[in-house]
Scaffold this motif. Structure first.
Motif, PDB file in Angstrom:
ATOM      1  N   UNK A   1       0.842  -1.206   0.000  1.00 53.02           N
ATOM      2  CA  UNK A   1       0.000   0.000   0.000  1.00 53.02           C
ATOM      3  C   UNK A   1       0.874   1.252   0.000  1.00 53.02           C
ATOM      4  N   UNK A   2       1.909   1.254   0.844  1.00 50.29           N
ATOM      5  CA  UNK A   2       2.774   2.438   0.928  1.00 50.29           C
ATOM      6  C   UNK A   2       3.704   2.536  -0.275  1.00 50.29           C
ATOM      7  N   UNK A   3       4.113   1.384  -0.816  1.00 53.80           N
ATOM      8  CA  UNK A   3       4.943   1.413  -2.031  1.00 53.80           C
ATOM      9  C   UNK A   3       4.156   2.014  -3.185  1.00 53.80           C
ATOM     10  N   UNK A   4       2.879   1.640  -3.289  1.00 54.78           N
ATOM     11  CA  UNK A   4       2.024   2.195  -4.348  1.00 54.78           C
ATOM     12  C   UNK A   4       1.859   3.710  -4.176  1.00 54.78           C
ATOM     13  N   UNK A   5       1.677   4.147  -2.931  1.00 60.40           N
ATOM     14  CA  UNK A   5       1.516   5.582  -2.676  1.00 60.40           C
ATOM     15  C   UNK A   5       2.801   6.334  -3.027  1.00 60.40           C
ATOM     16  N   UNK A   6       3.931   5.734  -2.721  1.00 60.84           N
ATOM     17  CA  UNK A   6       5.224   6.352  -3.058  1.00 60.84           C
ATOM     18  C   UNK A   6       5.402   6.430  -4.571  1.00 60.84           C
ATOM     19  N   UNK A   7       4.963   5.387  -5.263  1.00 61.84           N
ATOM     20  CA  UNK A   7       5.046   5.384  -6.728  1.00 61.84           C
ATOM     21  C   UNK A   7       4.239   6.537  -7.314  1.00 61.84           C
ATOM     22  N   UNK A   8       3.057   6.782  -6.770  1.00 57.71           N
ATOM     23  CA  UNK A   8       2.237   7.899  -7.230  1.00 57.71           C
ATOM     24  C   UNK A   8       2.958   9.226  -6.976  1.00 57.71           C
ATOM     25  N   UNK A   9       3.591   9.337  -5.816  1.00 55.60           N
ATOM     26  CA  UNK A   9       4.323  10.562  -5.490  1.00 55.60           C
ATOM     27  C   UNK A   9       5.479  10.785  -6.461  1.00 55.60           C
TER      28      UNK A   9
ATOM     29  N   UNK B   1      12.737   6.365   0.005  1.00 58.84           N
ATOM     30  CA  UNK B   1      11.455   5.850   0.475  1.00 58.84           C
ATOM     31  C   UNK B   1      11.173   6.318   1.900  1.00 58.84           C
ATOM     32  N   UNK B   2      12.165   6.214   2.773  1.00 59.15           N
ATOM     33  CA  UNK B   2      11.930   6.636   4.163  1.00 59.15           C
ATOM     34  C   UNK B   2      11.829   8.158   4.283  1.00 59.15           C
ATOM     35  N   UNK B   3      12.531   8.889   3.447  1.00 65.54           N
ATOM     36  CA  UNK B   3      12.380  10.349   3.467  1.00 65.54           C
ATOM     37  C   UNK B   3      10.958  10.723   3.054  1.00 65.54           C
ATOM     38  N   UNK B   4      10.421  10.009   2.047  1.00 62.07           N
ATOM     39  CA  UNK B   4       9.030  10.252   1.648  1.00 62.07           C
ATOM     40  C   UNK B   4       8.081   9.887   2.785  1.00 62.07           C
ATOM     41  N   UNK B   5       8.330   8.758   3.453  1.00 60.67           N
ATOM     42  CA  UNK B   5       7.470   8.331   4.551  1.00 60.67           C
ATOM     43  C   UNK B   5       7.429   9.341   5.678  1.00 60.67           C
ATOM     44  N   UNK B   6       8.601   9.909   5.981  1.00 62.71           N
ATOM     45  CA  UNK B   6       8.641  10.919   7.046  1.00 62.71           C
ATOM     46  C   UNK B   6       7.897  12.179   6.622  1.00 62.71           C
ATOM     47  N   UNK B   7       8.077  12.585   5.377  1.00 59.76           N
ATOM     48  CA  UNK B   7       7.411  13.785   4.882  1.00 59.76           C
ATOM     49  C   UNK B   7       5.898  13.582   4.813  1.00 59.76           C
TER      50      UNK B   7
END
Length: 285
Positions: free
Chosen positions: A13-21, A83-89
């Motif tokens: 789910x989070x990988x897909x959201x990161x891909x969209x970003x 990926x983790x920088x995106x997660x934190x943001x």
């Protein structure tokens, strides 16, 4: 861990959201595919139920146990850090565990241009489609991803001097490359659509373009070595490093320098001439 495990839904789910970003950042599909593949590989290791419960020690242990080549390890580290920088943001975590990953110095690869005779033979013997791929890579210094995306109807431009081709490079960057007349004639006669169409109506994948070119070259020569040959011969002709950098589409001159091979015969001649001069001056004194 078993690499055949499926990616947990909580990770996917989070990988897909990161891909969209990343799509919103206008990164290329090839870059997005590579980065998400790296994180899916980590997810399949079953180290943690979600990305955000993974600890820095677990991440360090996992990366340290893999005997990757240096550039593979650098790419994996970059994907994990991003990926983790995106997660934190995005507010998924308050702790960026990827910051614990140590830096990895890049390799200093030697330039390895393809042998000119190998290229000539491949262009002569290849089927017309592959011969055209070879010419674009060799004569224009294009990457496999750039060759795969050529769309003559959209990418050919005309100026007062002649025809040029818009190359779609990494990070959605574009550059305009002057076209030799013989190549321009071929592209102008091409059917509407992508120059190298794939079975799904899109273009061929960069991977398949690279495979076809590598097979045509033989002897273990890769498509990327055509860029090295282009860089080396352009520099030998012009002695203009900035010109070569522009042709190849590099952000840094330092990268371009790693593509240019030194002519051993010229180096030997220069050193012998210099040595002879010093020897002559020593005799004169």
């Amino acid at each position: 861990m078993n690499s055949n495990h499926s990616v947990p839904t909580t990770w996917q789910h989070d990988i897909d959201a990161w891909s969209v970003a990343m799509t919103g950042m206008r990164l290329s599909s090839e870059t997005i595919g590579l980065r998400t593949a790296h994180i899916r590989r980590l997810a399949r290791s079953s180290l943690a139920p979600t990305p955000w419960t993974l600890t820095s020690s677990e991440l360090l242990d996992w990366t340290g146990r893999h005997d990757w080549k240096r550039e593979t390890a650098r790419a994996m580290r970059s994907s994990i850090r991003r990926f983790w920088a995106w997660g934190a943001q995005a507010g998924h975590t308050d702790v960026d565990v990827a910051l614990a990953l140590p830096g990895i110095r890049p390799e200093q690869p030697r330039p390895r241009p393809a042998a000119p005779d190998t290229v000539r033979t491949a262009v002569t013997n290849a089927e017309p489609r592959v011969a055209l791929m070879l010419r674009l890579a060799n004569e224009l210094g294009m990457r496999r991803g750039e060759v795969s995306r050529v769309h003559p109807e959209n990418d050919l431009v005309r100026d007062l001097v002649g025809w040029s081709l818009v190359a779609h490079g990494k990070g959605m960057h574009k550059r305009v490359l002057p076209l030799p007349e013989s190549l321009a004639d071929v592209l102008l006669r091409a059917p509407v659509g992508y120059l190298f169409p794939g079975p799904n109506g899109e273009h061929l994948s960069p991977h398949w373009v690279g495979t076809l070119v590598r097979r045509a070259l033989g002897n273990g020569t890769t498509m990327h070595q055509l860029r090295h040959l282009c860089a080396t011969e352009l520099h030998n002709e012009t002695h203009d490093l900035r010109l070569v950098q522009t042709v190849l589409g590099h952000a840094s001159v330092a990268t371009t320098q790693r593509y240019i091979a030194v002519d051993d015969s010229q180096m030997r001649e220069a050193m012998l001439v210099r040595s002879h001069r010093w020897a002559s001056e020593a005799k004169a004194t």
